[in-house]
Design a protein around this motif. Sequence first.
Motif, PDB file in Angstrom:
ATOM      1  N   LEU A  74       0.827  -1.197   0.000  1.00 34.49           N
ATOM      2  CA  LEU A  74       0.000   0.000   0.000  1.00 34.49           C
ATOM      3  C   LEU A  74       0.859   1.242   0.000  1.00 34.49           C
ATOM      4  O   LEU A  74       0.582   2.214  -0.670  1.00 34.49           O
ATOM      5  N   ARG A 104      -1.380  -4.186   2.490  1.00 37.65           N
ATOM      6  CA  ARG A 104      -2.810  -4.092   2.778  1.00 37.65           C
ATOM      7  C   ARG A 104      -3.136  -4.828   4.081  1.00 37.65           C
ATOM      8  O   ARG A 104      -2.725  -5.976   4.276  1.00 37.65           O
ATOM      9  N   GLN A 141       0.247   3.473  -3.272  1.00 37.13           N
ATOM     10  CA  GLN A 141      -0.278   2.810  -4.450  1.00 37.13           C
ATOM     11  C   GLN A 141       0.445   3.312  -5.704  1.00 37.13           C
ATOM     12  O   GLN A 141       1.659   3.182  -5.780  1.00 37.13           O
ATOM     13  N   LYS A 185      -6.172   5.110   3.041  1.00 35.52           N
ATOM     14  CA  LYS A 185      -5.520   3.828   2.781  1.00 35.52           C
ATOM     15  C   LYS A 185      -4.522   3.507   3.878  1.00 35.52           C
ATOM     16  O   LYS A 185      -4.235   2.363   4.171  1.00 35.52           O
TER      17      LYS A 185
END
Lengths: 364, 341
Positions: free
Chosen positions: B18, B45, B85, B187
């Motif tokens: 991530l 993640r 990302q 995120k």
Amino acid sequence: MTDDIILDAVDLVKNFGDASSWLSRAPVVQAVSGVSLQVRRGETFAIVGESGCGKSTLARALMRLLAPTSGKVLFDGNDISDTRGADLRKLRKDMQFIFQDPFSSLNPRMSVGKLVGEPLEVHAPELSAQQRRDRVADLLRRVGLRAEYAGRYPHEFSGGQRQRIGIARALASGPKLIIGDEPVSALDVSVQAQVINLLGDLSRDMGLTLVIIAHDLAVIRHMSDRVAVMYLGQIVESGPTAQVYDSPRHPYTQALLASIPVMGSTPGRDKTTVLGEMPSPAAPPQGCRFHTRCPHAQAICKTDRPALEGDTSDGHQVACHFWDSLASAAPLPNPQPKTKAAEARFALYRAAVEGGTVKHNTEQ
Amino acid sequence: MPKQAKPDQQPDGCEDILMSLHDLALRFRGQTNDVIDRISLTVKRGEVLCVVGESGCGKSVTAMALMGLLPTEFAKISSGILGIQATRLDLSKVTMPTAMRGNDIAMIFQEPMTSLNPSFTIGNQIIEAILQHSAGSRTDAQARALHMLQRVGIANPEQRLSEFPHQLSGGMRQRVMIAMALANDPKILIADEPTTALDVTIQAQILDLIRDLSDETGMGTIMITHDLGVVAEIADTVAVMYGGQVVERGAVAEVFNDPQHPYTIGLMSAMPQLDKPGGKLATVPGTVPSVANMPEGCRFRTRCVFATQRCQVRPPLSNTTQGHDVACHYAPIEANLSVAL
């Protein structure tokens, strides 16, 4: 350990906001409500509890820094609950305090020599200036500082060193009893260990009695002989530290121990065993004060306050109606074993820290 | 100074990475030494990464740098690539765009009382955070705020929305902070000592909450802490920092059951253990040097009982086992040295 009691609190109560004046309508806060405890000479006695449980107020009442609302405190057999003036000053020679925050408890404008020497000026006025300087140097060495530091000022020292200065200052008058209010909780782990070792050495070598107030359960387990667990101004469980930790009887103690994050235990399981948060000490619940958060509470817990009682033989006491049926076997999470190689590494490290000679096998 | 290769850095895109931070270095204006000395971190993640170290090791500064919260007049970032990302940011050239902050990466702090505004209601503050990042109406935002409060386990959320921070307890305030941080589905969540100011029973509740939320949403969490117990409780992976360097990192079970770096070993020895009471604790001698006095090479060498001249050269972070890295010339120490008492 003898049964020689140095400090004896009998049904101690401390309320704040009692003196109802027409100006203030603040509710009465019952910080300490009916605490009885006995500290034996030479032992390390710990009081543990979460913030707001009244442990710091209790420490101050025990030391006569606060006058209790009711109840009394006996120090060496004498009632000190209403000592004042010159008698109180004499009492301070025998009882000293170590504070939590080494940054705000030392006067920044006094040199270390002056800070540590000040109690001597009060309690040993017969010493000449030179004798006093020698004593200060001794005290500094005693707590692991260099004698030359006497000329420096507090801001020149790190947190751990300042805490050592605070300890030297507390030792200066030659006390019988030292109360430490969270003496290591402001320090980093590596420095905390140094101060814990120092306090252990001092109490052993000088026969000091220590009363340690703390919220860190591992620190208490490491340092203390006996422990009292406080919740909302009352002691809910007390006894020899090993027993209380190995077979806690009160649901609150069990929850506290279960909440400690432990290195090497299996992560990922739900540990939350108490519900919600502590009620305000201005409006404590009726009956058992813990019943609002207790997963085992029943009707009687809401109405009747359980007394602190238990086996007199081992001194393990608990204030719970149902402790018999609740007492758990061993809630301590078992840490996973380290690898063999890691064990060897820890042994090497300890040996090297304790002064062993390190020999490197590889070429330089 | 030699430049190290990062042997374990996988090419981007692997295994749901991530966020990655590569070679972050920064110094405060007027200093001659870097406060953060080339550190790299990755978060996958649903992973909880704990950055652990004592005061002054640079863990909070790292978090601030990630969030772009360091004022440029005080701190100069000389290198550091942040990847979230598909986005790549060269932190030495740009600060994080406001649109990313809060949306992609959110932060909660140690002291929930000082990070909430005392003169606005809880509802107001959460709604403001939501409206900053979405074009929706105030009514939608209000519904979202209510939903968030429920999600973080606050009782009577409708009533709480109209209350002020001082009416809540410490644990509740931290829950509100978490609700606010997660309102825009970031995120990455950065949590800087989120439970240090809380009691142990409340700490357990908050840690459970963060763990549950990260499992549920798949967000990555970077948790800054000084407490090894907290690390064991919540982390998947851990990075141990000393003096602005990462000295050891890996899966939490690996690092705790098989610690390699002398600092990690020292920290663990210095912790009082519940199952081994009494006796003397092995300590880490001395104290952390100030940034100005940081030694060259391995920064731990002035306090390390095993240090030699060789330690004047910084050891690379290298693999011991898969995914467990240590920066020590003498690791594994039991094979490379002996101690005679």
